[in-house]
Design a protein around this motif. Sequence first.
Motif, PDB file in Angstrom:
ATOM      1  N   PHE A 191      30.313 -58.038 -34.152  1.00  0.00           N
ATOM      2  CA  PHE A 191      28.942 -57.252 -33.728  1.00  0.00           C
ATOM      3  C   PHE A 191      28.059 -58.265 -34.528  1.00  0.00           C
ATOM      4  O   PHE A 191      28.197 -58.725 -35.412  1.00  0.00           O
ATOM      5  N   ASN A 192      26.684 -57.953 -34.036  1.00  0.00           N
ATOM      6  CA  ASN A 192      25.218 -58.617 -34.815  1.00  0.00           C
ATOM      7  C   ASN A 192      25.135 -57.755 -36.003  1.00  0.00           C
ATOM      8  O   ASN A 192      25.671 -56.621 -36.303  1.00  0.00           O
ATOM      9  N   PHE A 239      31.926 -44.557 -38.045  1.00  0.00           N
ATOM     10  CA  PHE A 239      31.959 -44.816 -36.734  1.00  0.00           C
ATOM     11  C   PHE A 239      31.180 -45.819 -36.129  1.00  0.00           C
ATOM     12  O   PHE A 239      30.192 -46.188 -36.712  1.00  0.00           O
ATOM     13  N   VAL A 240      31.866 -46.988 -35.572  1.00  0.00           N
ATOM     14  CA  VAL A 240      30.964 -48.116 -34.943  1.00  0.00           C
ATOM     15  C   VAL A 240      31.202 -48.057 -33.505  1.00  0.00           C
ATOM     16  O   VAL A 240      31.676 -47.864 -32.862  1.00  0.00           O
ATOM     17  N   PRO A 241      29.798 -47.874 -33.173  1.00  0.00           N
ATOM     18  CA  PRO A 241      29.652 -47.754 -31.589  1.00  0.00           C
ATOM     19  C   PRO A 241      30.181 -48.914 -30.890  1.00  0.00           C
ATOM     20  O   PRO A 241      29.936 -50.166 -31.467  1.00  0.00           O
ATOM     21  N   SER A 242      30.332 -49.020 -29.554  1.00  0.00           N
ATOM     22  CA  SER A 242      30.692 -50.065 -28.643  1.00  0.00           C
ATOM     23  C   SER A 242      29.433 -50.661 -28.640  1.00  0.00           C
ATOM     24  O   SER A 242      28.299 -50.611 -28.927  1.00  0.00           O
ATOM     25  N   ALA A 243      29.481 -52.326 -28.504  1.00  0.00           N
ATOM     26  CA  ALA A 243      28.453 -53.168 -28.442  1.00  0.00           C
ATOM     27  C   ALA A 243      27.512 -52.616 -27.331  1.00  0.00           C
ATOM     28  O   ALA A 243      26.099 -52.677 -27.472  1.00  0.00           O
ATOM     29  N   GLN A 244      27.929 -52.381 -26.154  1.00  0.00           N
ATOM     30  CA  GLN A 244      26.961 -51.771 -25.265  1.00  0.00           C
ATOM     31  C   GLN A 244      26.182 -50.708 -25.468  1.00  0.00           C
ATOM     32  O   GLN A 244      24.866 -50.742 -25.152  1.00  0.00           O
ATOM     33  N   SER A 245      26.856 -49.715 -25.976  1.00  0.00           N
ATOM     34  CA  SER A 245      26.216 -48.167 -26.204  1.00  0.00           C
ATOM     35  C   SER A 245      25.444 -48.157 -27.693  1.00  0.00           C
ATOM     36  O   SER A 245      24.814 -47.198 -27.854  1.00  0.00           O
ATOM     37  N   ALA A 246      25.624 -49.476 -28.097  1.00  0.00           N
ATOM     38  CA  ALA A 246      24.950 -49.136 -29.594  1.00  0.00           C
ATOM     39  C   ALA A 246      23.486 -48.764 -29.750  1.00  0.00           C
ATOM     40  O   ALA A 246      23.013 -47.837 -30.359  1.00  0.00           O
ATOM     41  N   GLY A 247      22.703 -49.350 -28.720  1.00  0.00           N
ATOM     42  CA  GLY A 247      21.384 -48.971 -28.822  1.00  0.00           C
ATOM     43  C   GLY A 247      20.985 -47.534 -28.525  1.00  0.00           C
ATOM     44  O   GLY A 247      20.594 -46.629 -29.383  1.00  0.00           O
ATOM     45  N   SER A 248      21.642 -47.200 -27.498  1.00  0.00           N
ATOM     46  CA  SER A 248      21.464 -45.649 -27.024  1.00  0.00           C
ATOM     47  C   SER A 248      22.243 -44.592 -28.111  1.00  0.00           C
ATOM     48  O   SER A 248      21.776 -43.731 -28.431  1.00  0.00           O
ATOM     49  N   CYS A 268      25.466 -40.923 -42.098  1.00  0.00           N
ATOM     50  CA  CYS A 268      24.379 -41.746 -42.538  1.00  0.00           C
ATOM     51  C   CYS A 268      24.674 -43.177 -41.701  1.00  0.00           C
ATOM     52  O   CYS A 268      25.488 -43.901 -42.017  1.00  0.00           O
ATOM     53  N   TRP A 269      23.603 -43.489 -41.135  1.00  0.00           N
ATOM     54  CA  TRP A 269      23.414 -44.629 -40.564  1.00  0.00           C
ATOM     55  C   TRP A 269      23.114 -45.778 -41.202  1.00  0.00           C
ATOM     56  O   TRP A 269      22.069 -45.974 -42.089  1.00  0.00           O
ATOM     57  N   LYS A 270      23.683 -47.077 -41.149  1.00  0.00           N
ATOM     58  CA  LYS A 270      23.499 -48.490 -41.496  1.00  0.00           C
ATOM     59  C   LYS A 270      23.398 -49.324 -40.688  1.00  0.00           C
ATOM     60  O   LYS A 270      24.552 -49.489 -39.722  1.00  0.00           O
ATOM     61  N   PRO A 271      22.521 -50.318 -40.642  1.00  0.00           N
ATOM     62  CA  PRO A 271      22.713 -51.529 -39.771  1.00  0.00           C
ATOM     63  C   PRO A 271      23.978 -52.325 -40.477  1.00  0.00           C
ATOM     64  O   PRO A 271      24.260 -52.398 -41.819  1.00  0.00           O
ATOM     65  N   LEU A 272      24.744 -52.835 -39.696  1.00  0.00           N
ATOM     66  CA  LEU A 272      26.243 -53.515 -39.946  1.00  0.00           C
ATOM     67  C   LEU A 272      26.102 -54.541 -41.171  1.00  0.00           C
ATOM     68  O   LEU A 272      26.676 -54.296 -42.169  1.00  0.00           O
ATOM     69  N   GLY A 273      24.825 -55.009 -41.343  1.00  0.00           N
ATOM     70  CA  GLY A 273      24.418 -56.174 -42.065  1.00  0.00           C
ATOM     71  C   GLY A 273      24.347 -55.496 -43.649  1.00  0.00           C
ATOM     72  O   GLY A 273      24.597 -56.251 -44.554  1.00  0.00           O
ATOM     73  N   ILE A 329      37.814 -54.209 -30.421  1.00  0.00           N
ATOM     74  CA  ILE A 329      37.332 -54.364 -28.988  1.00  0.00           C
ATOM     75  C   ILE A 329      35.976 -53.826 -28.893  1.00  0.00           C
ATOM     76  O   ILE A 329      35.723 -52.855 -28.864  1.00  0.00           O
ATOM     77  N   PRO A 330      35.072 -54.743 -28.932  1.00  0.00           N
ATOM     78  CA  PRO A 330      33.549 -54.592 -28.838  1.00  0.00           C
ATOM     79  C   PRO A 330      33.032 -53.655 -27.778  1.00  0.00           C
ATOM     80  O   PRO A 330      32.196 -52.749 -27.907  1.00  0.00           O
TER      81      PRO A 330
END
Lengths: 262, 262
Positions: free
Chosen positions: A202-203, A245-254, A224-229, A163-164
């Motif tokens: 997700f992108n 941990f995969v944040p939601s699509a909306q809050s990913a930026g913040s 350890c943060w990584k872009p999904l790609g 559920i994104p």
Amino acid sequence: MPSTGRPDQKPRLYLLGAGVSFPEHLTLRTLDILAACNRICSNLPQSDLDLLPSNLRSKCRSLWSIYQENRNRTENYMDVSQAVLQAADTEPPVAWLTPGHPLIFDSVSQNLLKSGRARGWNVEVEPAISCVDTILAEVGYDPANGLLIYEAYALVMQRLPIIPSSATLLLQPSAFGSDLTHYQSQWAPDLSPLRDYLLRYFNSAHPCAFVRSHSLRGAAPQICWKPLGELASASAQDTAGSTLFVPSAQSAGSAGQQQGAP
Amino acid sequence: MPSTGRPDQKPRLYLLGAGVSFPEHLTLRTLDILAACNRICSNLPQSDLDLLPSNLRSKCRSLWSIYQENRNRTENYMDVSQAVLQAADTEPPVAWLTPGHPLIFDSVSQNLLKSGRARGWNVEVEPAISCVDTILAEVGYDPANGLLIYEAYALVMQRLPIIPSSATLLLQPSAFGSDLTHYQSQWAPDLSPLRDYLLRYFNSAHPCAFVRSHSLRGAAPQICWKPLGELASASAQDTAGSTLFVPSAQSAGSAGQQQGAP
């Protein structure tokens, strides 16, 4: 807290959690129960059990030697369960003390709950601090905004829905794709099927974090943060003992910014 | 566990959880931190704080009087946050001690985390036992089989998706449809919109359980099973302080049986 079984009898077997950071995550209630048991069976290494006060230490039996390297995990779990059931049969009450929360991703506790109740025993489960608790504290996320929890490999194999709009916690990425145990060796999973599955939702710039909670007092958690790609480029060191941990699509930026994601 | 903020400084504010059953769910680490703080602000009632050892009790300040009956919840939360920030400003280090886990359904802690870090403070969040931990222990469910967590009212208002193949925990059904506080009065929510929304995913015989964990030592948890079709007939007593556990569509039969559902 006997929710089923034989609540009229005293518990014969307690399923207890050691928390993530040992012994500091032990609760007062868990310590009381340990003190009242005749035997404490545990899969914590002996070096951890040695940190307990002497009145508890003398009752401990580490079952760590039953877990065999490179063996099918399920077979190890069955043998450990059998040893605990035998102890509960002969010297009750017995405590099973396992890392984290006894019913969060713990096949041995689940076996013990079913087998113990099938024998008519009163089996009591006590809550404890799990990796879900530590990770939410570490990334500062409140599940009031939605949280979905899966096992990382089951997600991909069973094609479970994401559920994104909710955050997702994927447990045990370090065991992704393997039924064998890797206690000592630095086995690195191939996470590319996980990356490809998540890319449906997700992108590729979506930030994801491998979070490993500190298990030693005072040690800092590793986030350890990584872009999904780039998920599959995570090293064995990044993934070992971690949860994704995969944040939601909306809050990913913040969420990413807040936590210092690149 | 400073994941962000100013980890080079000592924490000025600790966000701590009291667990569900007080004081027995307190961890050794939380007790250590409370001992090291100059002030303990809490929304626990004074009768709970009186259970703490005297060295901690003398530092406690119950903010319970700030929570006003029949007021908008958000306004209460802002006033309480303000009082804690003020204490952390003048007599650090300060602990905020709140029921459950500080970041699981706790608006005040979320406010404090954001406001404190915006001021450049090192705000440390410590994990604690939440109602998610107690409920999983009580119903004997391992989230390895999938778990989705929502706020009950947000689910319906925002039309959030349910995954029938996973179990779902819906928090705060007792506040369903109300922004006001109901601390003392036995306000009964109208759960028919929740029932109707869940009926899109499950049949009317699907068993659901209102689970209220014991908050007093030795008291048994209350697990009230209802078929989904009769969800709205739950009394104020059934729902007060409870969380709604909705088993997955596949396991509903066995989960219900196992837990003594009708």
